[in-house]
Design a protein around this motif. Structure first.
Motif, PDB file in Angstrom:
ATOM      1  N   ASN A  20     -11.675   2.454   5.054  1.00 43.45           N
ATOM      2  CA  ASN A  20     -11.412   2.539   3.619  1.00 43.45           C
ATOM      3  C   ASN A  20     -12.646   2.218   2.778  1.00 43.45           C
ATOM      4  O   ASN A  20     -12.604   2.342   1.556  1.00 43.45           O
TER       5      ASN A  20
ATOM      6  N   THR B 243      -9.103  -0.651   9.244  1.00 42.08           N
ATOM      7  CA  THR B 243      -9.096  -0.786   7.789  1.00 42.08           C
ATOM      8  C   THR B 243     -10.446  -0.539   7.132  1.00 42.08           C
ATOM      9  O   THR B 243     -10.500  -0.153   5.957  1.00 42.08           O
TER      10      THR B 243
ATOM     11  N   ARG C  74       0.820  -1.216   0.000  1.00 43.31           N
ATOM     12  CA  ARG C  74       0.000   0.000   0.000  1.00 43.31           C
ATOM     13  C   ARG C  74       0.853   1.266   0.000  1.00 43.31           C
ATOM     14  O   ARG C  74       0.629   2.180  -0.804  1.00 43.31           O
TER      15      ARG C  74
ATOM     16  N   ASN D  67      -4.851   1.898  12.287  1.00 40.65           N
ATOM     17  CA  ASN D  67      -5.275   1.377  10.992  1.00 40.65           C
ATOM     18  C   ASN D  67      -6.557   0.556  11.108  1.00 40.65           C
ATOM     19  O   ASN D  67      -6.550  -0.668  10.966  1.00 40.65           O
TER      20      ASN D  67
ATOM     21  N   THR E  18     -15.565   6.834  -4.280  1.00 43.77           N
ATOM     22  CA  THR E  18     -14.312   6.307  -3.731  1.00 43.77           C
ATOM     23  C   THR E  18     -13.802   7.230  -2.637  1.00 43.77           C
ATOM     24  O   THR E  18     -14.169   8.413  -2.587  1.00 43.77           O
TER      25      THR E  18
ATOM     26  N   THR F 219      -7.463   5.909   1.162  1.00 41.44           N
ATOM     27  CA  THR F 219      -7.229   4.882   2.170  1.00 41.44           C
ATOM     28  C   THR F 219      -6.575   5.482   3.409  1.00 41.44           C
ATOM     29  O   THR F 219      -6.079   6.618   3.381  1.00 41.44           O
ATOM     30  N   ASN F 220      -6.562   4.711   4.491  1.00 40.38           N
ATOM     31  CA  ASN F 220      -5.847   5.137   5.697  1.00 40.38           C
ATOM     32  C   ASN F 220      -4.380   5.415   5.396  1.00 40.38           C
ATOM     33  O   ASN F 220      -3.788   6.350   5.948  1.00 40.38           O
ATOM     34  N   TYR F 221      -3.790   4.616   4.519  1.00 39.01           N
ATOM     35  CA  TYR F 221      -2.379   4.776   4.173  1.00 39.01           C
ATOM     36  C   TYR F 221      -2.158   6.130   3.487  1.00 39.01           C
ATOM     37  O   TYR F 221      -1.217   6.863   3.821  1.00 39.01           O
ATOM     38  N   GLN F 222      -3.017   6.461   2.557  1.00 42.57           N
ATOM     39  CA  GLN F 222      -2.908   7.732   1.853  1.00 42.57           C
ATOM     40  C   GLN F 222      -3.142   8.909   2.796  1.00 42.57           C
ATOM     41  O   GLN F 222      -2.429   9.917   2.733  1.00 42.57           O
TER      42      GLN F 222
END
Length: 352
Positions: free
Chosen positions: A124, A121, A18, A119, A300, A303-306
């Protein structure tokens, strides 16, 4: 952004994929107490630096942020060290083993003024995010009743392997191996799904836990099979709404499915997320009279990562924070006590 990944187990592979796909992110180091494992992981994802201790990585220090993907019991000491070093942290769930430790982590991160995220998830899931916005916009009126479930069937199906022979699953069934059962494994996910989607804090909780017979003497090798397989809880939300939340590993026909229904005095919303994708339905406006539900396009979401990367770059805190995860952990801790005492307990937890 230069990222360090702490812990190189299964979930760390997802983090590497990710984060590696985000423009401007460079994974510069990996840490694991197992030298062979961290070496294989670093080689697989072309990570230049590898360490067998967090202390060695901190002594090096040439990274901007950290993804903490260590085992649950290691989250607290490692994150506290990272916070003390001034490093932003995305920590895997659950934040800590109990509310006391989670609250200490939240206090430390806030005092240090660093970006901190957990996180969770299912944030997302675009359908969940749109459902929350609809609730906040008043599209279903005042929320009165919330239903949420997290259903898995790996005690019935071999879709993910055979739990009877695989330590990856056996430890999740054994309190002696650090498991708090399905409550500890997915409870934080479905509580977040429910309270975040409904945009409500949790005020009171009553919970029942159950471990079913699974083997002769409920033991396989070194594993006592005594961790809960199913839970059912009722919640009072801060606005007076009532909630019913349950989860099970015995849910035949459901590989991995979360479902949320939010009922207000002017309409209703349903979110379903499983291996096939996500769905959002609503019964609002004139459709309330004949109970007609329509599927909606949720679009859309990042994400948590972004969002973690953007937060580190901007210095602006984003959700879900350590404080939020600590509130959820408080409810989970009280759920265990509630089952032991057969009593409803007051949570007063900031979970929305």
């Amino acid at each position: 952004m230069r990222l360090l990944i702490l812990g190189t187990g299964w979930m760390a592979q997802e983090h590497a994929r990710r984060f590696g796909a985000i423009e401007g992110v460079e994974i510069v180091g990996a840490v694991d107490v197992d030298a062979a494992r961290v070496g294989e992981y670093a080689d697989a994802y072309k990570i230049p630096k590898r360490f067998t201790s967090l202390e060695a990585a901190l002594d090096w220090g040439d990274f901007d942020a950290v993804a903490n993907v260590t085992p649950d019991r290691i989250h607290h000491p490692t994150t506290m060290a990272l916070v003390a070093a001034g490093k932003p942290v995305l920590c895997e769930k659950p934040l800590a083993e109990n509310f006391r430790k989670a609250n200490e982590m939240a206090d430390a991160a806030e005092a240090a003024g660093i970006v901190n995220m957990v996180n969770l998830t299912y944030r997302n899931v675009a359908a969940l995010q749109k459902a929350r916005r609809m609730v906040q916009a008043g599209e279903i009126g005042t929320v009165r009743h919330v239903e949420a479930s997290y259903l898995q069937s790996w005690l019935v199906s071999k879709f993910w392997g055979d739990w009877r022979t695989d330590p990856k699953w056996l430890w999740r069934l054994s309190r002696g191996h650090g498991s708090n059962g399905v409550l500890g494994d997915v409870g934080i996910h479905i509580l977040d799904f429910a309270s975040y989607g409904a945009a409500l804090d949790i005020d009171h909780v009553f919970c029942r836990l159950r471990a079913f017979d699974k083997a002769p003497g409920n033991r396989i090798g070194e594993y006592d099979l005594d961790a809960n397989d199913s839970f059912a809880m009722t919640l009072d939300f801060a606005n007076g709404a009532f909630g019913v939340v349950h989860a099970s590993r015995w849910a035949t026909g459901h590989i991995n499915e979360l479902r949320l229904r939010i009922h207000g005095d002017k309409g209703g919303i349903e979110v379903v997320h499983n291996l096939d994708g996500s769905m959002l339905k609503a019964c609002v406006g004139d459709n309330v009279e004949n109970a007609k539900w329509e599927e909606l396009d949720a679009g859309t979401v990042p994400t948590n990562y972004q969002r973690f990367v953007e937060a580190v770059k901007s210095g602006a805190q984003t959700e879900p924070t350590f404080r939020h995860a600590a509130g959820l952990q408080k409810v989970l801790d009280l759920a265990v006590v509630s089952d032991e005492k057969r009593a409803e307990l007051r949570a007063i937890a900031d979970t929305q």
